[in-house]
Design a protein around this motif. Structure first.
Motif, PDB file in Angstrom:
ATOM      1  N   VAL A  62       5.086   9.031   3.231  1.00  0.00           N
ATOM      2  CA  VAL A  62       4.469   9.535   2.098  1.00  0.00           C
ATOM      3  C   VAL A  62       4.527   8.342   1.128  1.00  0.00           C
ATOM      4  O   VAL A  62       5.393   8.070   0.716  1.00  0.00           O
ATOM      5  N   HIS A  63       3.245   8.423   0.614  1.00  0.00           N
ATOM      6  CA  HIS A  63       2.979   7.043  -0.159  1.00  0.00           C
ATOM      7  C   HIS A  63       2.483   7.461  -1.573  1.00  0.00           C
ATOM      8  O   HIS A  63       1.345   8.442  -1.404  1.00  0.00           O
ATOM      9  N   HIS A  64       2.634   7.207  -2.785  1.00  0.00           N
ATOM     10  CA  HIS A  64       1.920   7.705  -4.092  1.00  0.00           C
ATOM     11  C   HIS A  64       1.250   6.401  -4.463  1.00  0.00           C
ATOM     12  O   HIS A  64       2.133   5.499  -4.892  1.00  0.00           O
ATOM     13  N   TYR A  65      -0.024   6.621  -5.162  1.00  0.00           N
ATOM     14  CA  TYR A  65      -0.627   5.667  -5.756  1.00  0.00           C
ATOM     15  C   TYR A  65      -0.819   6.018  -6.997  1.00  0.00           C
ATOM     16  O   TYR A  65      -1.421   7.233  -7.372  1.00  0.00           O
ATOM     17  N   ASP A  66      -0.567   5.391  -8.267  1.00  0.00           N
ATOM     18  CA  ASP A  66      -1.146   5.632  -9.656  1.00  0.00           C
ATOM     19  C   ASP A  66      -2.196   4.843  -9.989  1.00  0.00           C
ATOM     20  O   ASP A  66      -2.376   3.907  -9.608  1.00  0.00           O
ATOM     21  N   LEU A  67      -3.006   5.666 -10.983  1.00  0.00           N
ATOM     22  CA  LEU A  67      -4.221   5.145 -11.444  1.00  0.00           C
ATOM     23  C   LEU A  67      -3.756   3.999 -12.356  1.00  0.00           C
ATOM     24  O   LEU A  67      -3.219   4.368 -13.366  1.00  0.00           O
TER      25      LEU A  67
ATOM     26  N   ARG B 284       2.961   3.239  -5.910  1.00  0.00           N
ATOM     27  CA  ARG B 284       4.154   3.264  -6.849  1.00  0.00           C
ATOM     28  C   ARG B 284       5.388   2.661  -6.339  1.00  0.00           C
ATOM     29  O   ARG B 284       5.621   2.879  -5.042  1.00  0.00           O
ATOM     30  N   ALA B 285       6.145   2.243  -7.083  1.00  0.00           N
ATOM     31  CA  ALA B 285       7.199   1.504  -6.861  1.00  0.00           C
ATOM     32  C   ALA B 285       8.343   2.811  -6.565  1.00  0.00           C
ATOM     33  O   ALA B 285       8.324   3.836  -7.028  1.00  0.00           O
TER      34      ALA B 285
END
Length: 68
Positions: free
Chosen positions: A44-49, A62-63
Motif C-alpha cells: 500500500v502506498h499513500h500519496y498526499d496532495l 508519502r514518506a
C-alpha cells in the motif's frame, strides 16, 4: 473553451502518471491510496496532495514513517 485539470503523481509505483480530468473537482482528495496486488504481499502506498507551480497540484508519495 474549458481547460482540463491535470493531476500528476510523483514517486512510488505511480511515478510519472498523469491523469486528465474534465474539470477541477469541488474538493480534491487530500490523500490517494494505491494498493499493489501481485504474487507477493499486498503493498500500500499513500500519496498526499501538494501544490506545484508548474501543474497546479500533484500527489507526492508519502514518506514512510517507519523508515526514520
Amino acid at each position: 473553451m474549458t481547460k482540463s485539470y491535470v493531476v500528476r503523481y510523483v514517486g512510488g509505483p505511480l511515478d510519472g502518471r498523469v491523469d486528465t480530468l474534465p474539470d477541477l473537482p469541488d474538493e480534491p482528495r487530500s490523500t490517494v491510496t494505491h494498493v499493489h496486488l501481485h504474487e507477493g504481499p499486498k503493498i500500500v502506498h499513500h500519496y498526499d496532495l501538494c501544490y506545484a507551480v508548474e501543474y497546479g497540484c500533484e500527489y507526492r508519495l508519502r514518506a514512510d514513517a517507519d523508515a526514520e
